[in-house]
Design a protein around this motif. Structure first.
Motif, PDB file in Angstrom:
ATOM      1  N   ILE A  14       0.418   6.319  -8.955  1.00 48.58           N
ATOM      2  CA  ILE A  14       1.568   5.416  -8.575  1.00 48.58           C
ATOM      3  C   ILE A  14       0.811   4.157  -7.863  1.00 48.58           C
ATOM      4  O   ILE A  14       1.416   3.176  -7.860  1.00 48.58           O
ATOM      5  CB  ILE A  14       2.278   6.165  -7.618  1.00 48.58           C
ATOM      6  N   ARG A  15      -0.081   4.479  -6.851  1.00 46.39           N
ATOM      7  CA  ARG A  15      -0.990   3.420  -6.432  1.00 46.39           C
ATOM      8  C   ARG A  15      -2.514   3.397  -6.654  1.00 46.39           C
ATOM      9  O   ARG A  15      -2.885   4.490  -7.114  1.00 46.39           O
ATOM     10  CB  ARG A  15      -0.789   3.432  -4.850  1.00 46.39           C
ATOM     11  N   MET A  16      -3.078   2.315  -6.884  1.00 48.05           N
ATOM     12  CA  MET A  16      -4.449   2.412  -7.258  1.00 48.05           C
ATOM     13  C   MET A  16      -5.210   1.412  -6.623  1.00 48.05           C
ATOM     14  O   MET A  16      -4.774   0.497  -6.026  1.00 48.05           O
ATOM     15  CB  MET A  16      -4.252   1.715  -8.806  1.00 48.05           C
ATOM     16  N   THR A  17      -6.462   1.677  -6.543  1.00 51.51           N
ATOM     17  CA  THR A  17      -7.575   0.851  -5.954  1.00 51.51           C
ATOM     18  C   THR A  17      -7.619  -0.125  -6.900  1.00 51.51           C
ATOM     19  O   THR A  17      -7.332  -0.058  -7.981  1.00 51.51           O
ATOM     20  CB  THR A  17      -8.845   1.656  -5.475  1.00 51.51           C
ATOM     21  N   SER A  18      -8.301  -1.211  -6.502  1.00 51.05           N
ATOM     22  CA  SER A  18      -8.834  -2.476  -7.583  1.00 51.05           C
ATOM     23  C   SER A  18      -9.471  -2.104  -8.567  1.00 51.05           C
ATOM     24  O   SER A  18      -8.920  -2.690  -9.690  1.00 51.05           O
ATOM     25  CB  SER A  18      -9.696  -3.515  -6.553  1.00 51.05           C
ATOM     26  N   ASP A  19     -10.258  -1.040  -8.584  1.00 53.47           N
ATOM     27  CA  ASP A  19     -10.976  -0.791  -9.841  1.00 53.47           C
ATOM     28  C   ASP A  19     -10.126  -0.186 -10.721  1.00 53.47           C
ATOM     29  O   ASP A  19     -10.331  -0.379 -12.014  1.00 53.47           O
ATOM     30  CB  ASP A  19     -12.517   0.161  -9.595  1.00 53.47           C
ATOM     31  N   ARG A  35      -6.241 -12.786 -10.137  1.00 49.02           N
ATOM     32  CA  ARG A  35      -5.029 -13.015 -10.506  1.00 49.02           C
ATOM     33  C   ARG A  35      -3.913 -12.174  -9.744  1.00 49.02           C
ATOM     34  O   ARG A  35      -2.733 -12.559  -9.770  1.00 49.02           O
ATOM     35  CB  ARG A  35      -4.943 -12.547 -12.248  1.00 49.02           C
ATOM     36  N   TYR A  36      -4.117 -10.913  -9.403  1.00 46.62           N
ATOM     37  CA  TYR A  36      -3.260  -9.970  -8.844  1.00 46.62           C
ATOM     38  C   TYR A  36      -3.449  -9.436  -7.522  1.00 46.62           C
ATOM     39  O   TYR A  36      -2.780  -8.676  -6.691  1.00 46.62           O
ATOM     40  CB  TYR A  36      -3.230  -8.917  -9.825  1.00 46.62           C
ATOM     41  N   GLY A  37      -4.328 -10.173  -6.797  1.00 38.05           N
ATOM     42  CA  GLY A  37      -4.759  -9.871  -5.302  1.00 38.05           C
ATOM     43  C   GLY A  37      -3.551  -9.927  -4.398  1.00 38.05           C
ATOM     44  O   GLY A  37      -3.496  -9.171  -3.596  1.00 38.05           O
ATOM     45  N   LYS A  38      -2.604 -10.849  -4.740  1.00 35.15           N
ATOM     46  CA  LYS A  38      -1.532 -11.340  -3.912  1.00 35.15           C
ATOM     47  C   LYS A  38      -0.459  -9.860  -3.808  1.00 35.15           C
ATOM     48  O   LYS A  38       0.315  -9.701  -3.079  1.00 35.15           O
ATOM     49  CB  LYS A  38      -0.747 -12.421  -4.020  1.00 35.15           C
ATOM     50  N   LEU A  39      -0.456  -9.125  -4.947  1.00 29.98           N
ATOM     51  CA  LEU A  39       0.482  -8.141  -4.941  1.00 29.98           C
ATOM     52  C   LEU A  39      -0.122  -6.796  -4.189  1.00 29.98           C
ATOM     53  O   LEU A  39       0.448  -5.743  -4.507  1.00 29.98           O
ATOM     54  CB  LEU A  39       0.642  -7.710  -6.586  1.00 29.98           C
ATOM     55  N   SER A  40      -1.102  -6.972  -3.596  1.00 28.06           N
ATOM     56  CA  SER A  40      -1.759  -5.696  -2.964  1.00 28.06           C
ATOM     57  C   SER A  40      -0.964  -5.444  -1.680  1.00 28.06           C
ATOM     58  O   SER A  40      -0.111  -6.158  -1.252  1.00 28.06           O
ATOM     59  CB  SER A  40      -3.170  -6.050  -2.482  1.00 28.06           C
ATOM     60  N   PHE A  41      -1.145  -4.252  -1.333  1.00 26.50           N
ATOM     61  CA  PHE A  41      -0.691  -3.736   0.157  1.00 26.50           C
ATOM     62  C   PHE A  41      -1.565  -3.074   0.828  1.00 26.50           C
ATOM     63  O   PHE A  41      -2.574  -2.300   0.379  1.00 26.50           O
ATOM     64  CB  PHE A  41       0.767  -3.150   0.180  1.00 26.50           C
ATOM     65  N   LYS A  42      -1.704  -3.079   2.137  1.00 25.10           N
ATOM     66  CA  LYS A  42      -2.582  -2.333   3.119  1.00 25.10           C
ATOM     67  C   LYS A  42      -2.179  -1.113   3.567  1.00 25.10           C
ATOM     68  O   LYS A  42      -1.078  -0.943   3.901  1.00 25.10           O
ATOM     69  CB  LYS A  42      -3.047  -3.463   4.162  1.00 25.10           C
ATOM     70  N   GLU A  43      -3.128  -0.155   3.614  1.00 15.97           N
ATOM     71  CA  GLU A  43      -2.732   1.230   4.482  1.00 15.97           C
ATOM     72  C   GLU A  43      -3.845   1.440   5.015  1.00 15.97           C
ATOM     73  O   GLU A  43      -4.923   1.869   4.536  1.00 15.97           O
ATOM     74  CB  GLU A  43      -2.287   2.516   3.369  1.00 15.97           C
ATOM     75  N   GLY A  44      -3.783   1.106   6.356  1.00 18.58           N
ATOM     76  CA  GLY A  44      -4.991   1.225   7.342  1.00 18.58           C
ATOM     77  C   GLY A  44      -6.074   0.292   6.906  1.00 18.58           C
ATOM     78  O   GLY A  44      -5.803  -0.776   6.617  1.00 18.58           O
ATOM     79  N   ASN A  46      -7.442   0.613   4.170  1.00 22.83           N
ATOM     80  CA  ASN A  46      -7.490   0.515   2.072  1.00 22.83           C
ATOM     81  C   ASN A  46      -6.593  -0.521   1.812  1.00 22.83           C
ATOM     82  O   ASN A  46      -5.480  -0.497   2.258  1.00 22.83           O
ATOM     83  CB  ASN A  46      -7.168   1.936   1.759  1.00 22.83           C
ATOM     84  N   THR A  47      -6.859  -0.979   0.365  1.00 17.79           N
ATOM     85  CA  THR A  47      -6.075  -1.820  -0.218  1.00 17.79           C
ATOM     86  C   THR A  47      -5.665  -1.073  -1.412  1.00 17.79           C
ATOM     87  O   THR A  47      -6.367  -0.519  -2.165  1.00 17.79           O
ATOM     88  CB  THR A  47      -6.725  -3.233  -0.518  1.00 17.79           C
ATOM     89  N   PHE A  48      -4.328  -1.241  -1.725  1.00 16.94           N
ATOM     90  CA  PHE A  48      -3.737  -0.607  -3.050  1.00 16.94           C
ATOM     91  C   PHE A  48      -2.983  -1.555  -3.684  1.00 16.94           C
ATOM     92  O   PHE A  48      -2.170  -2.743  -3.174  1.00 16.94           O
ATOM     93  CB  PHE A  48      -3.062   0.644  -2.552  1.00 16.94           C
TER      94      PHE A  48
END
Length: 81
Positions: A14-19, A35-44, A46-48
């Motif tokens: 459901i949530r994924m790391t960049s790789d 291309r898709y970095g702006k769609l990320s969210f942070k948890e502590g 970590n970026t997902f």
């Protein structure tokens, strides 16, 4: 993420790391981040990336209809609560 772990999963997480998200989108990790970095969210620290957000982005790019109950979309399953 090691490919062996990904192959053992029944579906994409459901949530994924960049790789992993880059594999999901079929691009290199550097291209994915551009291309898709702006769609990320942070948890502590970590970026997902959420699978649903990436799927919506692909639908938008392909010009596919996107339904949202908040916007009066398909509510045909609402009675199954």
């Amino acid at each position: 993420m090691k490919m062996e772990r990904l192959h053992a999963m029944p579906d994409w997480p459901i949530r994924m790391t960049s790789d992993v998200a880059a594999l999901f989108m079929c691009v290199s990790e550097s291209t994915f981040l551009t291309r898709y970095g702006k769609l990320s969210f942070k948890e502590g620290a970590n970026t997902f990336w959420a699978k649903a957000a990436l799927e919506r982005e692909v639908a938008r790019q392909a010009g596919l209809p996107q339904f949202s109950p908040a916007l009066g979309g398909d509510a045909s399953w609402d009675d199954l609560d």
